[in-house]
Motif scaffolding. Structure first.
Motif, PDB file in Angstrom:
ATOM      1  N   ASN A 353      33.725  29.125  66.712  1.00 24.55           N
ATOM      2  CA  ASN A 353      34.374  30.500  66.821  1.00 24.55           C
ATOM      3  C   ASN A 353      33.824  31.218  68.017  1.00 24.55           C
ATOM      4  N   LYS A 373      33.927  26.766  54.644  1.00 18.96           N
ATOM      5  CA  LYS A 373      33.488  27.739  55.663  1.00 18.96           C
ATOM      6  C   LYS A 373      32.564  27.200  56.701  1.00 18.96           C
ATOM      7  N   GLY A 376      34.203  26.776  61.486  1.00 19.27           N
ATOM      8  CA  GLY A 376      34.249  28.076  62.031  1.00 19.27           C
ATOM      9  C   GLY A 376      35.102  28.247  63.067  1.00 19.27           C
ATOM     10  N   TRP A 378      37.144  31.301  63.643  1.00 19.46           N
ATOM     11  CA  TRP A 378      37.443  32.941  63.751  1.00 19.46           C
ATOM     12  C   TRP A 378      37.023  33.413  65.239  1.00 19.46           C
ATOM     13  N   ASN A 379      37.813  34.746  65.315  1.00 16.26           N
ATOM     14  CA  ASN A 379      37.630  35.301  66.815  1.00 16.26           C
ATOM     15  C   ASN A 379      37.975  34.423  67.906  1.00 16.26           C
ATOM     16  N   TYR A 397      39.036  29.726  57.519  1.00 16.99           N
ATOM     17  CA  TYR A 397      38.641  31.125  57.447  1.00 16.99           C
ATOM     18  C   TYR A 397      38.950  31.907  58.770  1.00 16.99           C
ATOM     19  N   GLY A 398      39.376  33.126  58.662  1.00 15.09           N
ATOM     20  CA  GLY A 398      39.407  33.881  59.858  1.00 15.09           C
ATOM     21  C   GLY A 398      40.441  33.339  60.884  1.00 15.09           C
ATOM     22  N   VAL A 399      41.435  32.518  60.389  1.00 16.32           N
ATOM     23  CA  VAL A 399      42.338  32.051  61.412  1.00 16.32           C
ATOM     24  C   VAL A 399      43.675  32.529  60.796  1.00 16.32           C
ATOM     25  N   LYS A 400      44.457  32.881  61.863  1.00 12.18           N
ATOM     26  CA  LYS A 400      46.008  33.730  61.385  1.00 12.18           C
ATOM     27  C   LYS A 400      46.750  32.403  61.242  1.00 12.18           C
TER      28      LYS A 400
END
Length: 461
Positions: A353, A373, A376, A378-379, A397-400
């Protein structure tokens, strides 16, 4: 009765066996002199109160009270007695000339009645004392006495989670028989003494959770016997092991949350026995691709998060077969994560992330399901996962999701939306609610055009 208690650990088993014919030391295998017994009682009363009269001592099966070699004060056992509110170190403690081990655990806890370690008289125990431990004593304040430097037989010095302050005495470097030095969880300031480079027998060196500053002494790189080296949560700076280090036996190196800079260097990769390498939250910088990670085959934990790394994630990390935790978050890493990382047989946490990773994630749905989770990513704004290859429940999680490519042409020219032909793809037409036998008439064309517009909006929103 409070939980702060004391116990007196007497080497009674060993001396009892001697009574059966197994003497280990003729001098110690003799009844305690009256003067030393009186000193023992007075020393203990200083910690628990004058009410104590020795009735709790375990009786010696040989008769009489034998020399005390280990004294432990604090709640080591459930039936221990409480420490006094106003604890004191009485001078009689230093008359116990056979004492080898002295421990205090959670005994000096009152911040209203703090206490300091006596600054003198420790040299009187230099002929016998091998271990000193002060653990979890928030009411123990002041500086470490320099007279500890006289205890040349000391093998273990543990000052863990107390309220001690000031600089670490340089003459601790004179204790060349030390194999364990733990000064963690206090409020020590200043530099690590250069004299620590003389502690060649050290197996464990833990200076974590203080406010130590400055550069690492060069001599620390020569402590070839070290197994565990923890400097985390200080304010140390400079290059990490600026010259060649000879820490060939090191299994743990933890320098998290400091100010080390100058990049990752070769001496670290020469520590082939490393199992845990934790460097996070240091402005190290450097290119992760320049290092040969294959030399660290024993690694179980590798934490390089928030260290300013750049470059692409090297595929060679997938060769570290024992790796369980890989932290690369909050760096400046670019490119696409190598899918071979998923082949690591023991990996159960992977954090990528907060980087500049791009492209389509190529890990399997099984991998995402196993990691949950603990994966990671994300971001990373330009990173996505293929929407058609997994269920929403297992999506990272947190990935488009990746967007499907769309090209719109004249409906009569065999226009394609994504991969399908508008007139010939029965699945696509059916999904809009029409027959796959063809669409005729202005009204139907308008409806199709409207449906395509709604579909596109759903894809791009």
């Amino acid at each position: 009765m409070r939980s702060n208690r004391f116990t007196l650990a007497v080497c009674i088993l060993c001396l009892g066996i001697w009574c059966c014919g197994q003497a280990y030391n003729t001098e110690e295998a003799a009844p305690m002199e009256k003067a030393e017994q009186a000193a023992l009682y007075s020393a203990i009363q200083g910690f628990v109160g004058n009410w104590w009269n020795g009735s709790d001592l375990y009786p010696d099966p040989c008769g009489g009270l034998w020399y005390i070699t280990a004294l432990s004060i604090g709640p080591f056992y459930e039936n221990s007695l409480a420490c006094a509110t106003n604890v004191e170190f009485r001078p009689q403690l230093f008359q116990l000339k056979h004492l080898k081990s002295l421990s205090f655990f959670n005994c000096f806890i009152s911040l209203r009645h703090p206490i300091t370690i006596p600054g003198d008289k420790w040299e009187k125990l230099a002929g016998s004392l091998q271990s000193i431990e002060f653990r979890s004593n928030p009411g123990l304040i002041g500086q470490v006495p320099t007279s500890f430097g006289y205890l040349k037989k000391l093998q273990s010095l543990v000052l863990l989670e107390n309220g001690l302050t000031g600089q670490v005495p340089t003459n601790i470097g004179n204790l060349t028989n030390l194999n364990r030095l733990v000064l963690a969880g206090n409020r020590f300031t200043g530099r690590i003494p250069d004299s620590f480079g003389r502690l060649k027998k050290l197996l464990i060196l833990d200076l974590s959770r203080n406010s130590l500053s400055g550069h690492l002494p060069l001599g620390l790189g020569g402590l070839a016997s070290l197994l565990k080296f923890d400097l985390s949560n200080n304010q140390l700076k400079g290059k990490l092991f600026a010259r060649n280090a000879y820490l060939k036996n090191l299994t743990l190196l933890d320098v998290r949350n400091n100010k080390f800079s100058g990049g990752l260097n070769q001496p670290i990769l020469d520590m082939h026995s490393l199992e845990e390498l934790m460097l996070s939250c240091n402005p190290l910088g450097g290119d992760i691709m320049r290092l040969d990670w294959q030399s660290l085959q024993s690694l179980v934990v590798l934490d390089l998060s928030n260290v300013g790394l750049k470059g692409e994630i090297p595929e060679s990390l997938s060769g570290l077969k024992r790796l369980r935790y890989l932290g690369l978050g909050n760096n400046n890493l670019a490119g696409n994560p190598p899918p071979k990382l998923a082949s690591l047989p023991n990996l159960n946490a992977l954090y990528l992330n907060g980087n500049n990773l791009t492209g389509v994630l190529k890990f399997s749905e099984i991998f995402y399901g196993k990691m949950g989770k603990r994966f990671g990513a994300w971001n990373n704004p330009e990173l996505c996962y293929p929407i058609g290859s997994m269920t929403r429940r297992n999506a990272p999680y947190g990935v488009k999701p990746c967007q499907r490519g769309v090209t719109l042409l004249d409906p009569n020219s065999g226009a394609k939306l994504g991969d399908g032909n508008l007139n010939n793809n029965s699945h696509f037409v059916a999904s809009l609610g029409f027959s796959s036998n063809g669409i005729h008439g202005l009204r139907q064309l308008i409806l199709v055009d409207t449906s395509i517009t709604v579909l596109l909006l759903n894809l791009f929103l």
